[in-house]
Write a protein that holds these residues in place. Sequence first.
Motif, short mmCIF file in Angstrom:
data_model
loop_
_atom_site.label_atom_id
_atom_site.label_comp_id
_atom_site.label_asym_id
_atom_site.label_seq_id
_atom_site.Cartn_x
_atom_site.Cartn_y
_atom_site.Cartn_z
N GLY A 1 -6.63 23.33 -0.04
CA GLY A 1 -7.79 22.50 -0.33
C GLY A 1 -7.70 21.70 -1.60
O GLY A 1 -8.51 20.80 -1.83
N ASP A 2 -6.72 22.01 -2.44
CA ASP A 2 -6.58 21.27 -3.70
C ASP A 2 -5.76 20.00 -3.56
O ASP A 2 -5.79 19.14 -4.44
N VAL A 3 -4.99 19.89 -2.47
CA VAL A 3 -4.27 18.65 -2.17
C VAL A 3 -4.95 18.02 -0.96
O VAL A 3 -5.08 18.65 0.10
N ASN A 4 -5.40 16.77 -1.12
CA ASN A 4 -6.18 16.11 -0.07
C ASN A 4 -5.60 14.74 0.27
O ASN A 4 -4.84 14.16 -0.51
N VAL A 5 -5.98 14.24 1.44
CA VAL A 5 -5.54 12.92 1.87
C VAL A 5 -5.92 11.89 0.81
O VAL A 5 -7.05 11.88 0.31
N GLY A 6 -4.96 11.05 0.45
CA GLY A 6 -5.18 10.02 -0.56
C GLY A 6 -4.69 10.40 -1.94
O GLY A 6 -4.54 9.52 -2.80
N ASP A 7 -4.45 11.68 -2.18
CA ASP A 7 -3.93 12.11 -3.48
C ASP A 7 -2.51 11.58 -3.68
O ASP A 7 -1.77 11.34 -2.72
N GLU A 8 -2.12 11.42 -4.95
CA GLU A 8 -0.76 10.97 -5.27
C GLU A 8 0.11 12.17 -5.64
O GLU A 8 -0.32 13.07 -6.36
N ILE A 9 1.34 12.17 -5.12
CA ILE A 9 2.33 13.19 -5.43
C ILE A 9 3.67 12.48 -5.64
O ILE A 9 4.05 11.62 -4.85
N ALA A 10 4.37 12.86 -6.70
CA ALA A 10 5.68 12.27 -6.99
C ALA A 10 6.77 13.15 -6.39
O ALA A 10 6.68 14.39 -6.41
N ILE A 11 7.80 12.53 -5.84
CA ILE A 11 8.96 13.27 -5.33
C ILE A 11 10.24 12.66 -5.91
O ILE A 11 10.28 11.47 -6.25
N THR A 12 11.27 13.48 -6.02
CA THR A 12 12.57 13.04 -6.51
C THR A 12 13.65 13.57 -5.57
O THR A 12 13.63 14.74 -5.19
N GLY A 13 14.58 12.73 -5.22
CA GLY A 13 15.66 13.16 -4.33
C GLY A 13 16.41 11.95 -3.79
O GLY A 13 16.23 10.83 -4.28
N PRO A 14 17.28 12.14 -2.80
CA PRO A 14 17.47 13.37 -2.04
C PRO A 14 18.59 14.23 -2.62
O PRO A 14 19.47 13.74 -3.32
#
Length: 348
Positions: free
Chosen positions: A186-199
Amino acid sequence: MADSHKITFEPVNLEMEVNEDENILDAAFRQGIHLMHGCREGRCSACKSYVLDGEIQMENYSTFACNDSEVDDGFVLLCRSHAFSDCTVELLNFDEDELLGGIPIQDVRTEVLAVEPMTRDIVSLRLKPVEPGKFDFKPGQYADVHIPGTDEHRSFSMATTQTSTDQVEFLIKKYPGGKFSALLDGDVNVGDEIAITGPYGSFTLKDGHVLPVVCIGGGAGMAPILSLLRHMHETENTRPVRFYYGARTAADLFYLDEILELGKGLNDFRFIACLSESAEGTVHDMVTVEEGMVTDVVARHEEAIAKTEVYLCGPPPMVDAALVFLDANSVPKDQVFYDSFTSPLFDQ
């Protein structure tokens, strides 16, 4: 600015620059050089190499991955190694075709498209790349997903392929108290921003290989295997494929319809759900179910497993048991593929 030194890799006669304040593996990623690697935390031995010449120092590594006698003899883990002079390093584990064929590491800002429970403890997290608008990777690889509001990350495999340019899917197992997985309640919702690094990772199909493919997975280890199956279906790959998926009960199975649909376009495809606690319960009519540990089921069906390529992903006990089984059945190590990243497995 930190001093820079030259690293020469043997026996491939490849050179690169490395700064003293970065580890050798990260320097390679920065320059598009795809060295073999696993956990990137000094806990596995996938990047273990041998120092032929020069001054290299390691920090924060597990003696299980590189013990004291090996260190005294000159062995190092490249993910924990810093160079303080020009050095020559012998690579012990490498794929010459992929050394310069890796995809450069990208930092991508994404937006949450969906958070969907798949089972009682596995969640599908789908992200949309925003900046840049595309995330390049090879099917089977993984990425670091950054925990919002912290400088920490967890590593998860992609379940999608590069053809799904509008989204990236991760399958994440929830652990009590997990720093990232707990956010999925419930703390991560549609529209939230998340950064990823890879691959990252070497869990990829190798071009030109023709041996049958045996996939052994469990839990969230479904993700990279699903990525491989999706890729093989999209590219009309003709290699025979068998997929053994280990779970506790029928309630822990998911994506069955898609697996069966993908199998229609694959050569000699077979999927077996291996249930370790109980084979009772409702399962798809077209899915073969056998009771027992996944390695025991594989042993019953794969008498010629030494003549296949094996792709492993799942909980550490499952992977460890599978490696013992494969070794006992004389499967060459260069025909076994798995990524030894550890952080997402416990998410503490």
